[in-house]
Each structure stands twice: as structure tokens, then as C-alpha cells.
Design an enzyme around this catalytic site. Structure first.
Site, mmCIF file in Angstrom:
data_model
loop_
_atom_site.group_PDB
_atom_site.id
_atom_site.type_symbol
_atom_site.label_atom_id
_atom_site.label_comp_id
_atom_site.label_asym_id
_atom_site.label_seq_id
_atom_site.Cartn_x
_atom_site.Cartn_y
_atom_site.Cartn_z
ATOM 1 N N ASP A 149 -15.614 37.350 -15.045
ATOM 2 C CA ASP A 149 -16.315 35.947 -15.255
ATOM 3 C C ASP A 149 -17.105 35.623 -13.846
ATOM 4 O OD1 ASP A 149 -13.707 35.731 -14.089
ATOM 5 O OD2 ASP A 149 -13.802 33.474 -14.577
ATOM 6 N N GLU A 216 -10.903 34.835 -14.538
ATOM 7 C CA GLU A 216 -10.124 34.824 -13.139
ATOM 8 C C GLU A 216 -10.488 33.344 -12.537
ATOM 9 O OE1 GLU A 216 -9.686 34.646 -9.034
ATOM 10 O OE2 GLU A 216 -11.736 34.895 -10.121
#
Length: 485
Positions: A149, A216
Site C-alpha cells: 500500500d 501495512e
């Protein structure tokens, strides 16, 4: 309980995500715990570690397809739980290498989380975890994780391949998006590692598990994948490995910590209740601003007088909101805290102490009891198993050259890679940092004292080719060593 940490203060705090992470500097000597897996470390166990040499290491150029993929990922970043295209690309790459690939790992957990937290599942939100399994005979199982991400940060690097993407977060906030934490480097280095290990199958035996983790940056992706049976549906690892770029180390180098590497990260909200009124008549009020100020001051005693001086902890009040006008004493005030620790007992002591202090200060002013909310989705501390770390970093040193691999102090940032080592299986885990700063820029910054762009900065632009190759070389060497069991 994990072995106790013996260290000086951590190098610095990080902003949220990565997951709240910042890597340590490559040229900072450290005293870190040299704990075994069976005994607690003491002051006599620590040893000063010399900094890495500042000479520029020769680094090979990655395959052109890896460089092209980096640029593609950098220009098309996707936010947490929105990594649909990114995960599809990585899954396809693993399939082409012969891995058994499963996608959508974490989907049910994410749908349930979104429904509970925001009342709906926004368009495109899902659990985009990818698991690739490659079986190569009898031997250990090694898991290698990358995160996928990006961040809601507008890119201002000025590079020709800069991101111009605008998107909506999983909770519905519109933002410009960039890979300001280097996950694009992580993914391409991860793929280069998979290619290298496939090409060297004759040199190892065992099972390789490559996972691409969502979310994350918000500290939830690992939990989602584990809740979806990561260690039940797929081969249970004997070792977990991950890397992270460092915004304060030159490309071509690796830095690491043994034992605790990153912190527990907790968020706490304190809603102070008062009795508002006219600023000219304070005797008729219970001033929540005054109460909040006393709470802020008293909270500092937790670290100063309750934490063992040989341990480390942080309690920071990042926001204090109250009132709207000069002559009005408000009815309430809100404090937002970040709380960092390594040891779990220290963490609990801090959280208990925050509640005790906030309630006691309110009582001292004869005010209503405050509401205290401790966010349940906290990021646990990352613990690098000393024995496994020693083996892996010895292999990395042999590959890169010992002068380019440095042991450093832990940091107070957080990383949800920690979750994979905290299950009932108690799997030995190692996360290390790969320098991402172009060497001449690094040398100039150290010479003139100007700070480098940090992780999560809109100006962060890694020296990507050298960093990707160094990360791949280091991770491949570490994996090959662990497959020797």
C-alpha cells in the site's frame, strides 16, 4: 516474555504508517542487546557496534523488467485495502515463476472490519493479500513478505515518473497518493528475490512462501491475512523475513537490529469533561483546559519515574483541542496520545498509568471522570530473533561486504510485520533495513547537517535501482542461509 531490551533511547519517532516507522541511520554507533533466545540480556551483554564504511559500494543494475515494474508501481500507487491492481500484478508475476498462487487473502476480515468501523464497505475496498507457494523438496519453510500500500500524500519529488494519482481511502477520504514509504521498492526487490531463488533452486531445498500484504500503513494487513488462516491454509513457516527501505542510509548498505527492532505503537484518546462558563467567572466552572494541562504534565512522569531507565518508552500528546472563544471556558477538551514501548509489560504499565493519571487529575479538580479510549488495533513491537538475525546478517555481510552491513539501535517506529512472529507458532522473524539514499546526497547531507527527506515525506525519492538490487541481494542471501537447516 521476550528478552529484556538494554539500550539507549531509540533514534527517533515515526509518523503513522510504515506503519508508523522510520529506519535507523547507518552511521550511528549503537549499544544493543546481544540476547540469546533463552536468557535475558544484561548490561554486560551489550557491545558497541562500529558504523558502516561510507565508501560507495558497486551495485549491479537490476533487470530492465524490474526497473520498468518499479516505475509502473510508483506511478500507480494504491491505498490501504485498495490494492486491487497492485496485487494482481504481483500474483501474475509469481504464477509466471511457477508458484501456487492464492489471492484475496484477508477478504472476509476486511469486509467485517469496514462494516463495523464505518458502517459500509466502500467501492474497491477488500482484502488483497497474495500468497505464493513454491515447493522444492524437503527442507525448511521460509516466508518472505512485502507490503503493497501507498500513502495519502501528494508527491512533490519532481521526478519525471511522479505519481499524480488521486483516490479515496478505505474510510472515504479523498486524497492524492504516493509511495512515500518505499513499498514500491519493497515489491520490486521482493519479486527480484523470488526470481533469484527460482533461478537458484539447485542451491536450496524446502518451501518458499512469498506473501504480498495489504494495509501495512494502517497496521491492519498482517492481522487480516493471519485471521484468514495464513499459517493454517498454507505451509507454516520456520522463518519469517522482511525488509524496509531506510531514508537515512546510503544505497548499497544494510542496517539491522538484533532483539527488539521496532516498538509497540498505541493510540489513546482522553476526553476531558468539565463544566463550562464565562471566562470572567472561573469559580463557577470546572475548567477542562486546566485539567488537560495537568494531565499532559503528569503523563511525563510515566517515562521519567515509572519506566526502568534501561528500557525505553515514549508518551507523546500529539493533539490538545478545546474551546472556540477567548472568554468562554469550554465543557470539554480532547487529548490524542501516541504511546511507544518495546516490552509488553512496559506497554501495559504505560496504558494503565495513563488511565490512572487522567482520572486522578480530574478528581483533583472535582470534575467528572474523563472518557479514555485505547485503540484496540495497535501495532505490536517487532522482535528480531537474535540467533536467526545473526545467521541471516552473516550471510548478507558475506554477499555485500561486511563494511556495508551495520548493526544499529532499535527505533520507536512500528511495523505490523511483527504480527507474524507473535502467533502461537512463535516463528523466528527478521526485518532489516536497506539504505535508499543516493550516496552523494547522503554524503552532502551529513557534511552540511541538512536533514534528508524522511519516510512519509512528499519529497522522498529513493535511489531505486541500487536499493532494489541491494535489497534483493541481501534477501536472497538471507533466505539461502536459512534454507540450509
Amino acid at each position: 516474555m521476550r528478552p529484556a531490551l538494554v539500550s539507549t533511547l531509540a533514534l527517533g519517532l515515526a509518523i503513522s504508517g510504515c506503519s508508523k516507522s522510520e529506519a535507523p541511520a547507518a552511521d550511528t554507533p549503537a549499544k544493543v542487546a546481544a540476547a540469546s533466545t533463552t536468557t535475558d540480556s544484561t548490561a554486560s551483554d551489550t557491545a558497541a557496534v562500529q558504523p558502516a564504511a561510507m565508501s560507495v559500494r558497486e551495485v549491479a543494475t537490476p533487470e530492465q523488467s524490474i526497473l520498468d515494474l518499479y516505475l509502473q508501481l510508483h506511478q500507480a500507487p494504491e491505498l490501504s485495502f485498495k490494492e486491487a491492481k497492485t496485487s494482481s500484478i504481483l500474483a501474475s508475476e509469481l504464477e509466471s515463476l511457477g508458484f501456487e498462487v492464492t489471492t484475496g487473502v484477508g477478504q472476509d476480515w476486511v469486509v467485517d472490519k469496514a462494516t463495523r468501523d464505518i458502517g459500509e464497505v466502500k467501492p474497491g475496498v477488500g482484502g488483497y493479500g497474495v500468497v505464493g507457494v513454491l515447493r522444492n523438496g524437503n527442507g525448511p519453510t521460509v516466508l518472505i513478505r512485502t507490503d503493497m500500500d501507498a500513502l495519502p500524500v501528494p508527491e512533490q519529488t519532481g521526478v519525471p515518473y511522479a505519481s499524480t494519482v488521486e483516490a479515496q481511502t478505505w474510510t472515504g477520504v479523498e486524497s492524492k497518493v504516493m509511495h512515500a514509504c518505499g513499498h514500491d521498492v519493497h515489491m520490486t526487490s521482493w519479486l527480484a528475490t523470488a526470481r533469484a531463488l527460482v533461478a537458484q533452486k539447485s542451491k536450496w531445498k524446502g518451501t518458499l512462501v512469498m506473501i504480498a500484504q495489504p494495509a501495512e500503513e494502517i497496521g491492519l494487513g498482517a492481522e487480516a491475512m493471519l485471521a484468514d488462516g495464513l499459517f493454517e491454509r498454507f505451509p507454516t513457516p520456520d522463518y519469517n523475513l522482511a525488509l524496509h527501505v531506510s531514508a537515512d542510509a546510503p544505497s548499497g548498505t544494510v542496517v539491522y537490529s538484533s532483539g527488539y527492532a521496532m516498538a509497540n505503537v498505541d493510540s489513546v484518546d482522553i476526553h476531558v469533561k468539565g463544566v463550562g462558563g464565562h471566562g470572567a467567572y472561573p469559580q463557577a466552572t470546572r475548567d477542562p483546559i486546566l485539567i488537560g494541562a495537568h494531565i499532559v504534565t503528569a503523563l511525563q512522569s510515566l517515562v521519567a519515574r515509572n519506566v526502568d531507565p534501561l528500557d525505553s518508552a515514549v508518551v507523546t500528546v500529539g493533539s490538545f483541542k478545546a474551546g472556540a472563544k477567548h472568554n468562554i471556558i469550554p465543557d470539554e477538551a480532547t487529548l490524542l496520545l501516541t504511546v511507544r514501548s518495546y516490552d509488553d509489560d512496559t506497554r501495559q504499565m504505560l496504558l494503565d498509568g495513563i488511565q490512572r493519571i487522567a482520572k486522578a487529575q480530574a478528581a483533583a479538580f472535582d470534575a467528572p471522570e474523563p472518557e479514555i479510549t485505547i485503540e484496540s488495533d495497535y501495532t505490536p513491537s517487532t522482535y528480531n530473533d537474535p540467533q536467526t538475525t545473526g545467521r541471516a546478517m552473516k550471510a548478507v555481510s558475506k554477499k555485500l561486504g561486511a563494511e556495508y552491513v551495520t548493526q544499529v539501535k532499535p527505533v520507536m517506529g512500528g511495523e505490523d510485520f511483527s504480527q507474524y512472529g507473535r502467533t502461537d507458532e512463535n516463528i523466528p522473524s527478521v526485518l532489516f533495513w536497506v539504505g535508499a539514499v543516493e550516496p552523494s546526497k547522503y554524503a552532502k547531507a551529513k557534511a552540511d547537517g541538512m536533514p534528508l527527506p524522511s519516510l512519509h515525506s512528499s519529497l522522498f525519492a529513493p535511489d531505486y535501482a541500487r536499493t532494489i538490487q541491494t535489497g534483493s541481494d541481501a534477501m536472497t542471501a538471507a533466505a539461502l542461509e536459512l534454507f540450509k537447516d
